[in-house]
Design a protein around this motif. Sequence first.
Motif, PDB file in Angstrom:
ATOM      1  N   SER A  12       0.832  -1.186   0.000  1.00 16.70           N
ATOM      2  CA  SER A  12       0.000   0.000   0.000  1.00 16.70           C
ATOM      3  C   SER A  12       0.872   1.243   0.000  1.00 16.70           C
ATOM      4  O   SER A  12       2.062   1.185   0.236  1.00 16.70           O
ATOM      5  CB  SER A  12      -0.890   0.008   1.246  1.00 16.70           C
ATOM      6  N   SER A  13       0.271   2.362  -0.253  1.00 15.02           N
ATOM      7  CA  SER A  13       0.868   3.691  -0.180  1.00 15.02           C
ATOM      8  C   SER A  13       1.141   4.249  -1.562  1.00 15.02           C
ATOM      9  O   SER A  13       0.281   4.190  -2.430  1.00 15.02           O
ATOM     10  CB  SER A  13       2.123   3.701   0.687  1.00 15.02           C
ATOM     11  N   GLU A  14       2.349   4.766  -1.847  1.00 17.65           N
ATOM     12  CA  GLU A  14       2.557   5.575  -3.029  1.00 17.65           C
ATOM     13  C   GLU A  14       3.077   4.787  -4.231  1.00 17.65           C
ATOM     14  O   GLU A  14       3.546   3.670  -4.104  1.00 17.65           O
ATOM     15  CB  GLU A  14       3.527   6.708  -2.677  1.00 17.65           C
ATOM     16  N   THR A  15       3.012   5.394  -5.383  1.00 21.09           N
ATOM     17  CA  THR A  15       3.419   4.720  -6.615  1.00 21.09           C
ATOM     18  C   THR A  15       4.913   4.448  -6.639  1.00 21.09           C
ATOM     19  O   THR A  15       5.726   5.292  -6.295  1.00 21.09           O
ATOM     20  CB  THR A  15       3.048   5.588  -7.831  1.00 21.09           C
ATOM     21  N   VAL A  16       5.274   3.245  -7.070  1.00 23.94           N
ATOM     22  CA  VAL A  16       6.672   2.854  -7.151  1.00 23.94           C
ATOM     23  C   VAL A  16       7.311   3.442  -8.405  1.00 23.94           C
ATOM     24  O   VAL A  16       6.716   3.435  -9.477  1.00 23.94           O
ATOM     25  CB  VAL A  16       6.791   1.316  -7.166  1.00 23.94           C
ATOM     26  N   ILE A  17       8.532   3.956  -8.256  1.00 24.15           N
ATOM     27  CA  ILE A  17       9.243   4.512  -9.405  1.00 24.15           C
ATOM     28  C   ILE A  17      10.409   3.598  -9.780  1.00 24.15           C
ATOM     29  O   ILE A  17      10.394   2.957 -10.824  1.00 24.15           O
ATOM     30  CB  ILE A  17       9.754   5.936  -9.097  1.00 24.15           C
ATOM     31  N   ALA A  18      11.428   3.518  -8.951  1.00 25.28           N
ATOM     32  CA  ALA A  18      12.611   2.707  -9.271  1.00 25.28           C
ATOM     33  C   ALA A  18      13.238   2.205  -7.979  1.00 25.28           C
ATOM     34  O   ALA A  18      14.008   2.926  -7.340  1.00 25.28           O
ATOM     35  CB  ALA A  18      13.616   3.540 -10.057  1.00 25.28           C
ATOM     36  N   PRO A  19      12.902   0.996  -7.543  1.00 27.03           N
ATOM     37  CA  PRO A  19      13.474   0.469  -6.295  1.00 27.03           C
ATOM     38  C   PRO A  19      14.990   0.364  -6.381  1.00 27.03           C
ATOM     39  O   PRO A  19      15.533  -0.193  -7.338  1.00 27.03           O
ATOM     40  CB  PRO A  19      12.820  -0.908  -6.158  1.00 27.03           C
ATOM     41  N   LEU A 307       6.291 -27.619   8.272  1.00 27.28           N
ATOM     42  CA  LEU A 307       6.732 -26.478   9.073  1.00 27.28           C
ATOM     43  C   LEU A 307       6.149 -25.199   8.492  1.00 27.28           C
ATOM     44  O   LEU A 307       6.291 -24.928   7.295  1.00 27.28           O
ATOM     45  CB  LEU A 307       8.262 -26.392   9.067  1.00 27.28           C
ATOM     46  N   VAL A 308       5.503 -24.415   9.332  1.00 30.13           N
ATOM     47  CA  VAL A 308       4.985 -23.110   8.927  1.00 30.13           C
ATOM     48  C   VAL A 308       5.678 -22.048   9.774  1.00 30.13           C
ATOM     49  O   VAL A 308       5.651 -22.107  11.001  1.00 30.13           O
ATOM     50  CB  VAL A 308       3.457 -23.013   9.106  1.00 30.13           C
ATOM     51  N   ILE A 309       6.313 -21.107   9.111  1.00 27.38           N
ATOM     52  CA  ILE A 309       6.942 -19.961   9.783  1.00 27.38           C
ATOM     53  C   ILE A 309       6.188 -18.714   9.335  1.00 27.38           C
ATOM     54  O   ILE A 309       6.058 -18.462   8.134  1.00 27.38           O
ATOM     55  CB  ILE A 309       8.431 -19.824   9.409  1.00 27.38           C
ATOM     56  N   ARG A 310       5.710 -17.941  10.290  1.00 27.59           N
ATOM     57  CA  ARG A 310       4.943 -16.744   9.964  1.00 27.59           C
ATOM     58  C   ARG A 310       5.404 -15.588  10.841  1.00 27.59           C
ATOM     59  O   ARG A 310       5.669 -15.760  12.027  1.00 27.59           O
ATOM     60  CB  ARG A 310       3.443 -16.984  10.170  1.00 27.59           C
ATOM     61  N   ALA A 311       5.540 -14.423  10.250  1.00 27.25           N
ATOM     62  CA  ALA A 311       5.904 -13.217  10.990  1.00 27.25           C
ATOM     63  C   ALA A 311       5.249 -12.016  10.338  1.00 27.25           C
ATOM     64  O   ALA A 311       5.207 -11.905   9.110  1.00 27.25           O
ATOM     65  CB  ALA A 311       7.416 -13.042  11.018  1.00 27.25           C
ATOM     66  N   ASP A 312       4.708 -11.134  11.163  1.00 23.00           N
ATOM     67  CA  ASP A 312       4.122  -9.885  10.674  1.00 23.00           C
ATOM     68  C   ASP A 312       5.133  -8.752  10.859  1.00 23.00           C
ATOM     69  O   ASP A 312       6.099  -8.860  11.611  1.00 23.00           O
ATOM     70  CB  ASP A 312       2.845  -9.554  11.440  1.00 23.00           C
ATOM     71  N   ASN A 313       4.886  -7.661  10.178  1.00 21.90           N
ATOM     72  CA  ASN A 313       5.686  -6.443  10.354  1.00 21.90           C
ATOM     73  C   ASN A 313       7.177  -6.657  10.093  1.00 21.90           C
ATOM     74  O   ASN A 313       8.039  -6.126  10.798  1.00 21.90           O
ATOM     75  CB  ASN A 313       5.481  -5.874  11.765  1.00 21.90           C
ATOM     76  N   CYS A 314       7.484  -7.440   9.073  1.00 24.17           N
ATOM     77  CA  CYS A 314       8.887  -7.642   8.691  1.00 24.17           C
ATOM     78  C   CYS A 314       9.408  -6.405   7.959  1.00 24.17           C
ATOM     79  O   CYS A 314       8.642  -5.699   7.297  1.00 24.17           O
ATOM     80  CB  CYS A 314       9.011  -8.860   7.779  1.00 24.17           C
ATOM     81  N   PRO A 315      10.700  -6.127   8.065  1.00 23.25           N
ATOM     82  CA  PRO A 315      11.260  -4.996   7.330  1.00 23.25           C
ATOM     83  C   PRO A 315      11.254  -5.283   5.831  1.00 23.25           C
ATOM     84  O   PRO A 315      11.716  -6.339   5.396  1.00 23.25           O
ATOM     85  CB  PRO A 315      12.695  -4.906   7.860  1.00 23.25           C
ATOM     86  N   VAL A 316      10.701  -4.390   5.066  1.00 29.61           N
ATOM     87  CA  VAL A 316      10.670  -4.560   3.612  1.00 29.61           C
ATOM     88  C   VAL A 316      11.083  -3.254   2.944  1.00 29.61           C
ATOM     89  O   VAL A 316      10.922  -2.171   3.508  1.00 29.61           O
ATOM     90  CB  VAL A 316       9.262  -4.972   3.103  1.00 29.61           C
ATOM     91  N   PRO A 317      11.629  -3.343   1.743  1.00 29.83           N
ATOM     92  CA  PRO A 317      12.013  -2.122   1.023  1.00 29.83           C
ATOM     93  C   PRO A 317      10.812  -1.220   0.794  1.00 29.83           C
ATOM     94  O   PRO A 317       9.695  -1.703   0.582  1.00 29.83           O
ATOM     95  CB  PRO A 317      12.549  -2.658  -0.314  1.00 29.83           C
ATOM     96  N   THR A 318      11.054   0.090   0.856  1.00 31.27           N
ATOM     97  CA  THR A 318       9.958   1.027   0.609  1.00 31.27           C
ATOM     98  C   THR A 318       9.380   0.817  -0.788  1.00 31.27           C
ATOM     99  O   THR A 318       8.166   0.862  -0.982  1.00 31.27           O
ATOM    100  CB  THR A 318      10.455   2.472   0.753  1.00 31.27           C
ATOM    101  N   GLU A 319      10.264   0.572  -1.762  1.00 32.69           N
ATOM    102  CA  GLU A 319       9.818   0.287  -3.122  1.00 32.69           C
ATOM    103  C   GLU A 319      10.238  -1.123  -3.511  1.00 32.69           C
ATOM    104  O   GLU A 319      11.286  -1.606  -3.091  1.00 32.69           O
ATOM    105  CB  GLU A 319      10.413   1.292  -4.103  1.00 32.69           C
TER     106      GLU A 319
END
Length: 333
Positions: A12-19, A307-319
């Motif tokens: 979600s959020s703003e349009t991606v330009i160039a990660p 095996l199931v591994i699940r995590a929320d709120n992981c660090p991800v690139p802005t783009e």
Amino acid sequence: MEVLHMICETPSSETVIAPELWICAPSRALTVVPGDERIDHERIDAASDALRALGWSVKEAANVRQVDKSFAGTDAQRAAGFEEAMCAPQADLVLALRGGSGTARILDRINWDRVGASHAVFMGLSDLTAINLALYAKCGKASWQGPVAAAFSIPDETRVEFFMRAMSRPLFEEKLVAQGEAIEAEGVLWGGNLSVLTSLIGTPYFPQIDGGILYLEDINEPAWRVSRMLSQLKLSGVLQRQKLILAGDFTGTDRNAGSGAGRYTLRDAMSECGLPVVYGLPYGHINSTMCLPFGVSGRVTLRDETLVIRADNCPVPTEFPGAQQANAPLWWV
């Protein structure tokens, strides 16, 4: 290895330009032959081209193609290169070029306040475990264990799928085949290379994590050395504060493990650590290594070898390549 399924979410959020993906080199130089002075430009270029083909705009820290006593530049140059990448104004993701050795030598040269304020996400493996530990201990900053940049010079569809899936969304979930007693646990996911991790115990760069889920890997360490390192974790009180161990690939550990009553293996060493152990995680010094978040709360479930591994709120690139929207506001706009 077998990946049973994955889950996708729409950012979600703003349009991606160039990660923007930066390659840093806090460890050894990538040379044509180990110990050589000739930089392997061909392999670095191949890795960069592969990452560009995935949709990333690739940049290099100043020391990536330098060599000094087997390292990618002097300690000062490697520390500066790491900061350059992490603090670049539009950096989304920072990948270490390779592992090896030498990362711990630069930890006390890094401005952790500056790095901690960065929006960039870091990923590394092996010797770069030192960076993951320090980011969390000094900055409270979550990061990733996963493939180094040089790995992308060798095509591997499974590795790419793990990598792109992990970077695409804050929700991390992987369903895998593994072995061990049925278990369900919640805690902070963390870990890395066992040799590097134990080497930083007692330093300001080793975080205190209670109730954690500790994942481990290593290469060319016989079982008796694995046992010694696990003993160090236990005697220092680290293991007692964890809930379980996820054992990744320990390449070469059971080679020359002995025979008959004298045989001593990885599973023997792990069984003595006093914690539940899950085996078979496709993570470590293997071509198809998965990615694992470091420093985020997660949940692990093992039933019937699933095996199931699940995590929320992981660090991800802005783009992220191909995304219609960014994962967060573009702070430089």
